[in-house]
Design a protein around this motif. Structure first.
Motif, PDB file in Angstrom:
ATOM      1  N   LYS A  83       0.776  -1.318  -0.381  1.00  0.00           N
ATOM      2  CA  LYS A  83      -0.243   0.380  -0.110  1.00  0.00           C
ATOM      3  C   LYS A  83       1.024   0.988   0.260  1.00  0.00           C
ATOM      4  O   LYS A  83       0.116   2.083  -0.929  1.00  0.00           O
ATOM      5  CB  LYS A  83      -1.057  -0.628   1.369  1.00  0.00           C
ATOM      6  CG  LYS A  83      -1.388   0.887   1.317  1.00  0.00           C
ATOM      7  CD  LYS A  83      -2.133   1.131   2.186  1.00  0.00           C
ATOM      8  CE  LYS A  83      -3.897   1.971   2.466  1.00  0.00           C
ATOM      9  NZ  LYS A  83      -3.028   3.623   3.182  1.00  0.00           N
ATOM     10  N   ARG A  91       2.920   1.701  -3.343  1.00  0.00           N
ATOM     11  CA  ARG A  91       1.499   2.346  -4.316  1.00  0.00           C
ATOM     12  C   ARG A  91       1.531   3.721  -3.878  1.00  0.00           C
ATOM     13  O   ARG A  91       1.403   4.284  -5.516  1.00  0.00           O
ATOM     14  CB  ARG A  91       0.423   1.455  -4.283  1.00  0.00           C
ATOM     15  CG  ARG A  91       0.182   0.277  -5.077  1.00  0.00           C
ATOM     16  CD  ARG A  91      -1.302  -0.776  -5.077  1.00  0.00           C
ATOM     17  NE  ARG A  91      -0.473  -1.614  -6.334  1.00  0.00           N
ATOM     18  CZ  ARG A  91      -0.571  -2.956  -5.286  1.00  0.00           C
ATOM     19  NH1 ARG A  91      -1.089  -3.458  -4.149  1.00  0.00           N
ATOM     20  NH2 ARG A  91      -0.299  -4.440  -5.628  1.00  0.00           N
ATOM     21  N   ARG A 143       8.278  -3.887 -10.317  1.00  0.00           N
ATOM     22  CA  ARG A 143       6.735  -4.890 -10.897  1.00  0.00           C
ATOM     23  C   ARG A 143       6.584  -5.846  -9.634  1.00  0.00           C
ATOM     24  O   ARG A 143       5.440  -6.151 -10.464  1.00  0.00           O
ATOM     25  CB  ARG A 143       8.547  -5.794 -11.749  1.00  0.00           C
ATOM     26  CG  ARG A 143       9.144  -5.549 -13.004  1.00  0.00           C
ATOM     27  CD  ARG A 143       8.884  -5.968 -14.396  1.00  0.00           C
ATOM     28  NE  ARG A 143       8.776  -7.176 -14.087  1.00  0.00           N
ATOM     29  CZ  ARG A 143      10.135  -8.326 -15.257  1.00  0.00           C
ATOM     30  NH1 ARG A 143      10.910  -7.377 -15.888  1.00  0.00           N
ATOM     31  NH2 ARG A 143       9.823  -9.249 -15.259  1.00  0.00           N
ATOM     32  N   LEU A 176       4.618  -4.409  -7.936  1.00  0.00           N
ATOM     33  CA  LEU A 176       3.483  -3.404  -8.036  1.00  0.00           C
ATOM     34  C   LEU A 176       2.394  -3.961  -8.753  1.00  0.00           C
ATOM     35  O   LEU A 176       1.062  -3.639  -9.391  1.00  0.00           O
ATOM     36  CB  LEU A 176       3.808  -1.687  -7.497  1.00  0.00           C
ATOM     37  CG  LEU A 176       4.397  -1.331  -6.604  1.00  0.00           C
ATOM     38  CD1 LEU A 176       4.795  -0.435  -7.031  1.00  0.00           C
ATOM     39  CD2 LEU A 176       3.746  -1.979  -5.919  1.00  0.00           C
ATOM     40  N   GLN A 177       2.831  -4.138 -10.700  1.00  0.00           N
ATOM     41  CA  GLN A 177       2.409  -4.277 -11.456  1.00  0.00           C
ATOM     42  C   GLN A 177       1.482  -5.620 -11.091  1.00  0.00           C
ATOM     43  O   GLN A 177       1.495  -6.749 -10.804  1.00  0.00           O
ATOM     44  CB  GLN A 177       3.139  -4.732 -12.729  1.00  0.00           C
ATOM     45  CG  GLN A 177       4.550  -3.921 -13.400  1.00  0.00           C
ATOM     46  CD  GLN A 177       3.616  -2.201 -13.083  1.00  0.00           C
ATOM     47  OE1 GLN A 177       2.526  -1.353 -14.070  1.00  0.00           O
ATOM     48  NE2 GLN A 177       3.750  -1.296 -11.866  1.00  0.00           N
ATOM     49  N   ARG A 178       0.157  -5.821 -11.422  1.00  0.00           N
ATOM     50  CA  ARG A 178      -1.072  -6.831 -11.657  1.00  0.00           C
ATOM     51  C   ARG A 178      -0.685  -7.732 -12.530  1.00  0.00           C
ATOM     52  O   ARG A 178       0.231  -7.802 -13.272  1.00  0.00           O
ATOM     53  CB  ARG A 178      -2.056  -6.126 -12.523  1.00  0.00           C
ATOM     54  CG  ARG A 178      -3.298  -7.208 -12.170  1.00  0.00           C
ATOM     55  CD  ARG A 178      -4.467  -6.505 -12.842  1.00  0.00           C
ATOM     56  NE  ARG A 178      -5.290  -5.597 -12.404  1.00  0.00           N
ATOM     57  CZ  ARG A 178      -5.926  -5.019 -10.891  1.00  0.00           C
ATOM     58  NH1 ARG A 178      -6.241  -6.642 -10.487  1.00  0.00           N
ATOM     59  NH2 ARG A 178      -5.658  -3.832 -11.020  1.00  0.00           N
ATOM     60  N   GLY A 179      -0.520  -8.276 -11.654  1.00  0.00           N
ATOM     61  CA  GLY A 179      -0.233 -10.017 -12.222  1.00  0.00           C
ATOM     62  C   GLY A 179       1.183 -10.652 -12.242  1.00  0.00           C
ATOM     63  O   GLY A 179       0.874 -11.568 -12.225  1.00  0.00           O
ATOM     64  N   ASN A 180       1.914  -9.563 -11.324  1.00  0.00           N
ATOM     65  CA  ASN A 180       3.288 -10.406 -11.183  1.00  0.00           C
ATOM     66  C   ASN A 180       3.864 -10.908  -9.930  1.00  0.00           C
ATOM     67  O   ASN A 180       3.636 -10.833  -9.063  1.00  0.00           O
ATOM     68  CB  ASN A 180       3.822  -8.544 -11.427  1.00  0.00           C
ATOM     69  CG  ASN A 180       5.679  -9.313 -10.316  1.00  0.00           C
ATOM     70  OD1 ASN A 180       6.480 -10.192 -11.699  1.00  0.00           O
ATOM     71  ND2 ASN A 180       6.132  -9.363  -9.294  1.00  0.00           N
ATOM     72  N   ARG A 181       3.839 -12.184 -10.233  1.00  0.00           N
ATOM     73  CA  ARG A 181       4.096 -13.810  -9.293  1.00  0.00           C
ATOM     74  C   ARG A 181       5.518 -14.060  -9.410  1.00  0.00           C
ATOM     75  O   ARG A 181       5.534 -14.643  -8.772  1.00  0.00           O
ATOM     76  CB  ARG A 181       3.216 -14.539  -9.336  1.00  0.00           C
ATOM     77  CG  ARG A 181       1.516 -14.100  -9.582  1.00  0.00           C
ATOM     78  CD  ARG A 181       0.750 -15.574  -9.793  1.00  0.00           C
ATOM     79  NE  ARG A 181       0.726 -16.284  -8.276  1.00  0.00           N
ATOM     80  CZ  ARG A 181       0.834 -16.272  -7.109  1.00  0.00           C
ATOM     81  NH1 ARG A 181       0.531 -15.030  -6.584  1.00  0.00           N
ATOM     82  NH2 ARG A 181       1.490 -17.416  -6.435  1.00  0.00           N
TER      83      ARG A 181
END
Length: 156
Positions: A117, A120, A129, A131-136
């Protein structure tokens, strides 16, 4: 000699926490269990001894950056891939041609938790990276600007 690179490396604290790393001999732990080809390739092809590491706790009550570390070895075979008792065993990997690698990581210091949080909310980290959606990915590159922003915030 090239400029140092920076990395974010995730670890579940139940497996290896920043406290575990700081308590290890030389504050150094082998970064075992990476089973993603892109993360493996970062270790094999891009990481260099001395590169900066943001030590990140994942899969816990408060995920986030919890310390600073450095890459302490070149990539080498991860022995857990050959151990049938290990959750990271890979029957298809052979000692003559190991599939999975590790680097040693030396913990330098523990910090307060810098959670997602708060990260961001920092404009300097907008492209990070993690914070990027889908990064695992368990290992991601960090830019010098991102490193400096995080270091500046956590050094206060």
């Amino acid at each position: 000699m090239s400029a140092p690179q920076y990395w974010l490396m995730k670890s579940e604290p139940a497996e290896c926490s920043i406290d575990d790393a700081l308590a290890a001999p030389g504050h150094t732990v082998p970064w075992t269990g990476v089973r993603n080809y892109q993360a493996r390739n970062f270790m094999r092809d891009a990481m260099r001894v001395g590169d900066g590491v943001l030590f990140y706790h994942s899969s816990c009550a408060e995920p986030g950056i919890v310390g600073f570390a450095r890459v302490a070895s070149v990539a080498k075979p991860d022995p857990t891939q050959f151990d049938p008792a290990s959750p990271y065993f890979d029957a298809a990997s052979k000692p003559a041609v190991p599939r999975w690698l590790l680097v040693d990581v030396q913990a330098l210091r523990k910090t307060r938790v810098l959670g997602l949080k708060e990260m961001r909310e920092m404009p300097a980290l907008a492209g990070m990276r993690i914070l990027q959606r889908g990064n695992r990915l368990s290992i991601t590159p960090v830019t010098a600007g991102e490193w400096e922003a995080i270091e500046g915030l956590l050094e206060r």
